[in-house]
Design a protein around this motif. Structure first.
Motif, PDB file in Angstrom:
ATOM      1  N   ALA B  49      18.903  59.482   1.854  1.00 33.12           N
ATOM      2  CA  ALA B  49      17.681  60.250   1.587  1.00 33.12           C
ATOM      3  C   ALA B  49      16.454  59.466   2.060  1.00 33.12           C
ATOM      4  CB  ALA B  49      17.579  60.573   0.097  1.00 33.12           C
ATOM      5  N   ALA B  50      16.560  58.126   2.035  1.00 31.49           N
ATOM      6  CA  ALA B  50      15.447  57.278   2.443  1.00 31.49           C
ATOM      7  C   ALA B  50      15.452  57.014   3.949  1.00 31.49           C
ATOM      8  CB  ALA B  50      15.499  55.956   1.688  1.00 31.49           C
ATOM      9  N   LYS B  51      16.461  57.558   4.666  1.00 34.91           N
ATOM     10  CA  LYS B  51      16.567  57.489   6.136  1.00 34.91           C
ATOM     11  C   LYS B  51      16.887  56.099   6.681  1.00 34.91           C
ATOM     12  CE  LYS B  51      14.859  61.587   5.455  1.00 34.91           C
ATOM     13  NZ  LYS B  51      15.843  62.635   5.106  1.00 34.91           N
ATOM     14  N   PHE B  52      17.568  55.281   5.883  1.00 33.48           N
ATOM     15  CA  PHE B  52      18.068  54.017   6.414  1.00 33.48           C
ATOM     16  C   PHE B  52      18.967  54.301   7.627  1.00 33.48           C
ATOM     17  CE2 PHE B  52      16.717  52.188   2.456  1.00 33.48           C
ATOM     18  CZ  PHE B  52      16.640  50.813   2.676  1.00 33.48           C
ATOM     19  N   ASP B  53      18.976  53.364   8.576  1.00 33.21           N
ATOM     20  CA  ASP B  53      19.878  53.517   9.708  1.00 33.21           C
ATOM     21  C   ASP B  53      21.330  53.396   9.279  1.00 33.21           C
ATOM     22  OD1 ASP B  53      18.309  53.397  12.491  1.00 33.21           O
ATOM     23  OD2 ASP B  53      17.240  52.204  10.990  1.00 33.21           O
ATOM     24  N   LEU B  54      21.576  52.428   8.400  1.00 29.67           N
ATOM     25  CA  LEU B  54      22.968  52.132   8.115  1.00 29.67           C
ATOM     26  C   LEU B  54      23.147  51.443   6.763  1.00 29.67           C
ATOM     27  CD1 LEU B  54      23.476  48.757   8.670  1.00 29.67           C
ATOM     28  CD2 LEU B  54      22.914  49.551  10.967  1.00 29.67           C
ATOM     29  N   THR B  95      28.190  62.035   2.911  1.00 30.41           N
ATOM     30  CA  THR B  95      26.895  61.838   3.571  1.00 30.41           C
ATOM     31  C   THR B  95      26.962  62.520   4.940  1.00 30.41           C
ATOM     32  OG1 THR B  95      27.755  59.757   4.453  1.00 30.41           O
ATOM     33  CG2 THR B  95      26.383  59.602   2.481  1.00 30.41           C
ATOM     34  N   LYS B  96      25.816  62.623   5.606  1.00 33.98           N
ATOM     35  CA  LYS B  96      25.797  63.325   6.897  1.00 33.98           C
ATOM     36  C   LYS B  96      25.127  62.539   8.026  1.00 33.98           C
ATOM     37  CE  LYS B  96      25.723  68.211   5.418  1.00 33.98           C
ATOM     38  NZ  LYS B  96      27.150  68.090   5.113  1.00 33.98           N
ATOM     39  N   HIS B  97      24.247  61.604   7.675  1.00 33.91           N
ATOM     40  CA  HIS B  97      23.421  60.987   8.715  1.00 33.91           C
ATOM     41  C   HIS B  97      23.527  59.467   8.785  1.00 33.91           C
ATOM     42  CE1 HIS B  97      21.464  64.853   9.242  1.00 33.91           C
ATOM     43  NE2 HIS B  97      21.302  64.914   7.922  1.00 33.91           N
ATOM     44  N   ILE B  98      23.673  58.829   7.651  1.00 29.73           N
ATOM     45  CA  ILE B  98      23.559  57.374   7.625  1.00 29.73           C
ATOM     46  C   ILE B  98      24.775  56.724   8.286  1.00 29.73           C
ATOM     47  CG2 ILE B  98      24.633  57.016   5.340  1.00 29.73           C
ATOM     48  CD1 ILE B  98      22.183  55.052   4.831  1.00 29.73           C
ATOM     49  N   TYR B 426      15.736  61.545  10.315  1.00 27.76           N
ATOM     50  CA  TYR B 426      16.655  61.036  11.330  1.00 27.76           C
ATOM     51  C   TYR B 426      16.404  61.777  12.638  1.00 27.76           C
ATOM     52  CZ  TYR B 426      19.367  58.617   7.733  1.00 27.76           C
ATOM     53  OH  TYR B 426      19.774  57.790   6.726  1.00 27.76           O
ATOM     54  N   GLN B 427      16.317  61.031  13.730  1.00 28.77           N
ATOM     55  CA  GLN B 427      16.141  61.690  15.021  1.00 28.77           C
ATOM     56  C   GLN B 427      17.478  61.930  15.713  1.00 28.77           C
ATOM     57  OE1 GLN B 427      13.934  58.854  14.454  1.00 28.77           O
ATOM     58  NE2 GLN B 427      12.497  60.356  13.629  1.00 28.77           N
ATOM     59  N   GLY B 428      18.422  61.011  15.523  1.00 26.43           N
ATOM     60  CA  GLY B 428      19.680  61.107  16.252  1.00 26.43           C
ATOM     61  C   GLY B 428      20.786  61.738  15.434  1.00 26.43           C
ATOM     62  N   ARG B 429      21.884  62.042  16.105  1.00 25.98           N
ATOM     63  CA  ARG B 429      23.057  62.563  15.414  1.00 25.98           C
ATOM     64  C   ARG B 429      23.999  61.428  15.034  1.00 25.98           C
ATOM     65  NH1 ARG B 429      26.562  64.589  18.317  1.00 25.98           N
ATOM     66  NH2 ARG B 429      25.612  63.505  20.065  1.00 25.98           N
ATOM     67  N   THR B 430      23.951  60.348  15.802  1.00 28.02           N
ATOM     68  CA  THR B 430      24.887  59.253  15.578  1.00 28.02           C
ATOM     69  C   THR B 430      24.131  57.979  15.193  1.00 28.02           C
ATOM     70  OG1 THR B 430      24.810  58.473  17.866  1.00 28.02           O
ATOM     71  CG2 THR B 430      26.433  60.202  17.362  1.00 28.02           C
ATOM     72  N   LEU B 431      24.885  56.994  14.717  1.00 31.39           N
ATOM     73  CA  LEU B 431      24.285  55.694  14.402  1.00 31.39           C
ATOM     74  C   LEU B 431      23.624  55.111  15.642  1.00 31.39           C
ATOM     75  CD1 LEU B 431      23.788  53.172  12.685  1.00 31.39           C
ATOM     76  CD2 LEU B 431      26.163  52.487  13.124  1.00 31.39           C
ATOM     77  N   GLY B 436      18.694  53.588  18.556  1.00 29.61           N
ATOM     78  CA  GLY B 436      18.120  53.478  19.901  1.00 29.61           C
ATOM     79  C   GLY B 436      19.051  52.789  20.878  1.00 29.61           C
ATOM     80  N   LEU B 437      20.337  52.889  20.636  1.00 31.43           N
ATOM     81  CA  LEU B 437      21.335  52.309  21.549  1.00 31.43           C
ATOM     82  C   LEU B 437      21.937  53.450  22.372  1.00 31.43           C
ATOM     83  CD1 LEU B 437      23.164  50.037  18.951  1.00 31.43           C
ATOM     84  CD2 LEU B 437      21.733  49.217  20.852  1.00 31.43           C
ATOM     85  N   SER B 438      22.237  53.163  23.613  1.00 28.06           N
ATOM     86  CA  SER B 438      22.821  54.216  24.440  1.00 28.06           C
ATOM     87  C   SER B 438      24.298  54.396  24.097  1.00 28.06           C
ATOM     88  CB  SER B 438      22.650  53.879  25.917  1.00 28.06           C
ATOM     89  OG  SER B 438      23.362  52.708  26.200  1.00 28.06           O
TER      90      SER B 438
END
Lengths: 451, 451
Positions: B49-54, B95-98, B426-431, B436-438
């Motif tokens: 909920a706090a939008k941590f990356d991981l 979860t769905k994003h983290i 969250y901007q991306g779908r994946t970690l 910001g990694l390709s």
């Protein structure tokens, strides 16, 4: 009246797209099942709503086979699918009652990892984990773990025996109430309730303790499937559930009696081990509908896949050069699997089967007990096996998923319930409790109680 | 304006009861965290909920240490807690994003298992898995895997290098679109898009292919934490995130510059590796409140635990026979960890610390960067590190859980957001996308594109 009848134990054996070798091609099958988590969540919640005891996952640490022509047409043989321990951990988070049995091999693992992961899954699920102990017999797995060949049968079982003892020993390194977590005194655990294992054996040297607290079930449920002589002895000594493959009730009864009889030698009662043969049910509202359903999926077996299975099951007989709809030719005997080879070729000659008919006969359910019929016919068979000493329950192997499981739940389960043979609600909190297995107390506690 | 600022990467490093050595004794800490799945679900959902990356999980395949007096008073040191891969698999389902980064050692694992479990977790989570590669340096782990001593440093890293290559090779055994699953033609996968690995090295012989399809992220994110010379080289060649421990910004900048500079040698850009030092934040609405909070938890360190940590950090200096509130005595030098020992004893003498004061100085955050202050003070420090070449983000190490994480989320994150330094969605779908990694394409595809 019916409530007093002994209850069947039921497992939902989830092969990604289903157990039929051509399952993935079925119009209603989830072809991407092996990497579709929503599919598995749907199945787990369906099985739980239906009050199954457990979900069962087979495993292979490598793709079985290198015949790329056949492999590229199949979704079985562990070509590409979720790893069972990660998958079942995920499913544990979205269910509350159903048990989870994951297969893991003693040939290409370390006991500390296995003890730890299953203990962890038992905590995650609140006491719903089981380990299906297998020994790997595929060279394709050996090749992924630094070996040219798989372990010979005797060594495999010797390793498995010691492996099982180490895992169970690690599960006993903490007593039930070792963790006091007393904030006031600052004592997190009672040192007297930690037991170092210090195992030193032929294959393993493991100090311990396990770094997971004692499992909610005391120990996760130990499941096995071996049917060889050492396999049966290992099961009689250590297993709590045995999953088997029998094509006839006579075979199943023989195995059941044999294994149950062996328990006494290890001081175990007959109720301490549940025997659950596989059943591959094709359910129709009428017999004709069931047979048509079966034919529909049989027709999806590609000849390359059928011939490859025949080749595998006969230990290398290559029939690909002969006409598919012609008779079985005369063949030189090969060294491998002579008895299975002879069985199959005899069957073909006795019933005058063509090559195609022969592979269709064996390929579909991959050697498991196949029942094609109405709900009452299937319930009759299950009841007969259950009440005449062939089974304590069944591992249900749906032909294709998700529909095959839904058919069983919607059509066969009501019939079993009508007969008072299967629960309408979970009675226990843990997998053990639902299976009617006792919860092992820590050995130190048993001793204390006996003093 | 603020939306255009570079964004901090944030990890929530979840130690069961929290990172402070006495965390579990805190009145608000969840003392049974190591086997309480509801606790972890709450934390994961809070961090998401706090939008941590991981979410980051450390690991040890064995309890670190055998000093039972100190161990029995601590919840850190891997005494008893969930195994990370099973735990993160469970959290992925709710979860769905983290993202989820689990630690696994190259010293006591097989690359096939590691490649498979992380690929499976990546599929389960829809592209949110990362592997924190560590080499084990604890003899207590060695003892659980048949060895008397852990691998020597050089051998450990040589093994880790090869291990990483095998895992990444296995992750590349299937191309993105290998699985056609064409029900009509019966082709399940395209044989030309399966690549056998056939690795034969000094430590491992692994044929492959992996029996999991290519990961949604191409490959799970590779994380490392090594700060030795070979550790930095391995990171420069293979890591995509590096987790570090620095107590001062000068150290952090030196490490940051060193590691980023090494990337060019391997043909990698500076953006291809994110450096995330640990931060141990104690947050108060006022400076006095923060300091009181810190003192409250410091007071919970039992002297036995404090002395044991001092003993560990000085390579065996035993101060338990001296008065706790007296000065550091003159001591003979030991062989082990001379530099660390000298550093600590010099510090004590310079600042005239008692034995208790010395262990309080080092025990709390266990060597990590500790910031005790108001939200704006903590945000100032983080911004300063972030904007002056010391960090691309931080691995947040709450003192005790769940409250320490909630404090950071409710007090510090709004301040970072006000400064435009951290995402609101969250901007991306994946970690990978969030970091910001390709997303790596399969080598065969890269080749084709280049032809």
């Amino acid at each position: 009246m019916s409530a007093a009848r002994p209850q069947l134990k039921l497992g939902a054996f989830l092969y990604p797209t289903g157990h039929h070798v051509a399952a993935w091609r079925h119009p209603e099958a989830q072809a991407d099942a092996g990497s579709n988590i929503a599919h598995y969540i749907e199945l787990a919640q369906l099985a739980e709503a239906a009050k199954f005891d457990l979900i069962f996952m087979a495993d292979g640490v490598g793709t079985r086979g290198t015949d790329i022509e056949a492999l590229s047409r199949t979704a079985v043989r562990y070509v590409a699918q979720f790893e069972p321990i990660t998958l079942l951990s995920a499913l544990a988070a979205v269910t509350k009652h159903i048990g989870f049995v994951a297969t893991a091999s003693t040939s290409y693992n370390e006991p500390y990892h296995i003890a730890r992961k299953f203990a962890s899954l038992d905590h995650i699920s609140g006491g719903r984990a089981g380990w299906n102990l297998v020994t790997s017999s595929s060279e394709h797995e050996a090749h992924n773990f630094g070996r040219d060949e798989h372990y010979a049968h005797a060594e495999r079982y010797e390793r498995a025996e010691e492996f099982a003892d180490v895992v169970r020993g690690l599960w006993d390194t903490w007593e039930e109430d070792a963790f006091l977590r007393d904030k006031e005194s600052g004592i997190y655990f009672d040192p007297d309730k930690q037991h170092i294992l210090n195992h030193k054996g032929k294959f393993f040297k493991v100090r311990g303790p396990l770094n997971v607290a004692r499992a909610p079930q005391g120990q996760p449920v130990l499941v096995q499937a071996g049917s060889s002589e050492p396999g049966k002895e290992l099961a009689a000594r250590t297993a709590e559930v045995v999953f088997t493959a029998h094509q006839t009730i006579e075979d199943a009864r023989g195995f059941y009696k044999d294994l149950k009889t062996r328990l006494a030698k290890y001081g175990r009662g007959r109720e301490e081990l549940k025997i659950m043969p596989g059943i591959f049910p094709v359910v129709g509202r009428t017999q004709a509908e069931a047979e048509a359903k079966f034919q529909e999926i049989q027709d999806l077996i590609h000849p390359v896949v059928g011939l490859s299975m025949l080749n595998g099951m006969t230990g290398g007989v290559d029939l690909s050069k002969y006409p598919l709809d012609g008779p079985i030719p005369d063949l030189p005997e090969t060294n491998a699997s002579k008895s299975r080879q002879k069985l199959l070729l005899d069957l073909a000659r006795r019933e005058n089967l063509t090559i195609r008919e022969l592979y269709l006969r064996i390929a579909g359910a991959r050697g498991h007990w196949q029942v094609v019929g109405t709900p009452s016919r299937i319930a009759d068979e299950m009841e007969h096996w259950f009440t005449t000493g062939a089974a304590d329950g069944f591992n249900v192997m749906p032909p294709h998923l998700p529909v095959g499981l839904r058919d069983f739940v919607e059509l066969v389960l009501p019939e079993l319930r009508r007969r008072g043979l299967f629960r309408t609600e979970y009675q226990g909190r843990t997998l053990r409790e639902n299976l009617g297995l006792s919860t092992p107390r820590h050995p130190a506690r048993v001793q204390t109680a006996a003093e």
